[in-house]
Design an enzyme around this catalytic site. Structure first.
Site, PDB file in Angstrom:
ATOM      1  N   CYS A   1       2.041   1.197   2.067  1.00  0.00           N
ATOM      2  CA  CYS A   1       3.093   0.715   1.166  1.00  0.00           C
ATOM      3  C   CYS A   1       3.347   1.752   0.097  1.00  0.00           C
ATOM      4  O   CYS A   1       2.392   2.318  -0.460  1.00  0.00           O
ATOM      5  CB  CYS A   1       2.666  -0.614   0.532  1.00  0.00           C
TER       6      CYS A   1
ATOM      7  N   HIS B   1       7.465  -6.890   6.108  1.00  0.00           N
ATOM      8  CA  HIS B   1       6.870  -6.194   4.965  1.00  0.00           C
ATOM      9  C   HIS B   1       7.811  -6.206   3.760  1.00  0.00           C
ATOM     10  O   HIS B   1       7.395  -6.526   2.636  1.00  0.00           O
ATOM     11  CB  HIS B   1       6.540  -4.756   5.389  1.00  0.00           C
ATOM     12  N   GLU B   2       9.073  -5.858   3.994  1.00  0.00           N
ATOM     13  CA  GLU B   2      10.020  -5.791   2.879  1.00  0.00           C
ATOM     14  C   GLU B   2      10.389  -7.178   2.355  1.00  0.00           C
ATOM     15  O   GLU B   2      10.533  -7.375   1.147  1.00  0.00           O
ATOM     16  CB  GLU B   2      11.272  -5.020   3.293  1.00  0.00           C
TER      17      GLU B   2
ATOM     18  N   HIS C   1       7.761  -8.463   0.034  1.00  0.00           N
ATOM     19  CA  HIS C   1       7.895  -7.921  -1.322  1.00  0.00           C
ATOM     20  C   HIS C   1       8.755  -8.835  -2.197  1.00  0.00           C
ATOM     21  O   HIS C   1       8.485  -9.015  -3.392  1.00  0.00           O
ATOM     22  CB  HIS C   1       8.555  -6.541  -1.288  1.00  0.00           C
TER      23      HIS C   1
END
Length: 227
Positions: A122, A164-165, A168
């Protein structure tokens, strides 16, 4: 005069250092759910912000960047992956090229029971990687930068990037989901765990892998990241 609106925050950001600096873990905005994007920015300002995010992603370099990573608490992310990897890695990880995309208010859900476990990194946790077990196929819903509705399925590495994004934007870092015994410095990943799958790393470091997974192959570990 303190910043009081999102538009002022973005103006201040865009008038500063380029490429935009990426925040590291420990900054509160990375741990708070981002606000739904509901047109808080004028169209030209949104376009300039997305352009700057793409520039920062390329400069890092990475294959994705969420707005909170540059200090903007909005549900916006950009992704792009040329997938310049070997055929062996492409086959093991399902890593295929992903064109530049903007995700607005994304959300995802698993499709089927397939799982995949690979090392992730990351841009907000520089210098480290760890194995994360994720759904191998997902359904993404949301919008693009023009407001067009998105309803698509992603598999393999593109599915990992989207997850993953999107995480966030919920205040979640990949480390929250990782096998902690797999945590490795980027140098260690390069030296020891650069194989297409993390099977060798799992055996050597003592962490489990899911039974139904691309990573069940015995060919080794991986060092790819999905920032």
């Amino acid at each position: 005069m303190p910043t009081t609106t999102l538009s002022e925050l973005v103006d201040e950001l865009l008038s500063g250092t380029r490429p935009l600096p990426i925040l590291s873990a420990g900054v509160p905005v990375l741990r708070r759910p981002a606000l739904p994007y509901e047109g808080q920015l004028p169209a030209d300002q949104l376009d300039r912000l997305l352009t700057a995010m793409r520039e920062a992603m390329h400069s890092a370099p990475g294959v994705g960047l969420a707005a909170p990573q540059i200090g903007v608490p909005l549900r916006l992310a950009v992704i792009e992956d040329p997938a310049e990897v070997t055929a062996e890695v492409r086959e093991a990880r399902g890593r295929v090229p992903q064109p530049y995309r903007v995700l607005v208010n994304p959300r995802y859900e698993p499709v089927g029971d397939g799982r995949a476990a690979f090392f992730e990194g990351c841009l907000s946790v520089p210098g480290w990687q760890a194995v994360v077990d994720r759904p191998d196929r997902i359904r993404l819903r949301g919008q693009d930068e023009t407001g067009r509705e998105l309803d698509e399925e992603f598999t393999g590495w593109p599915a990992r990037i989207v997850q993953h994004e999107t995480d966030h934007l919920d205040g979640v870092l990949y480390l929250d989901l990782a096998e902690t015994r797999s945590l490795s410095s980027a140098e260690a990943v390069s030296d020891y765990w650069s194989q297409p799958t993390p099977a060798t790393a799992a055996h050597a470091l003592g962490f489990p892998l899911p039974n139904t997974t691309r990573a069940a192959d015995d060919s080794g570990g991986t060092g790819a990241t999905a920032p």
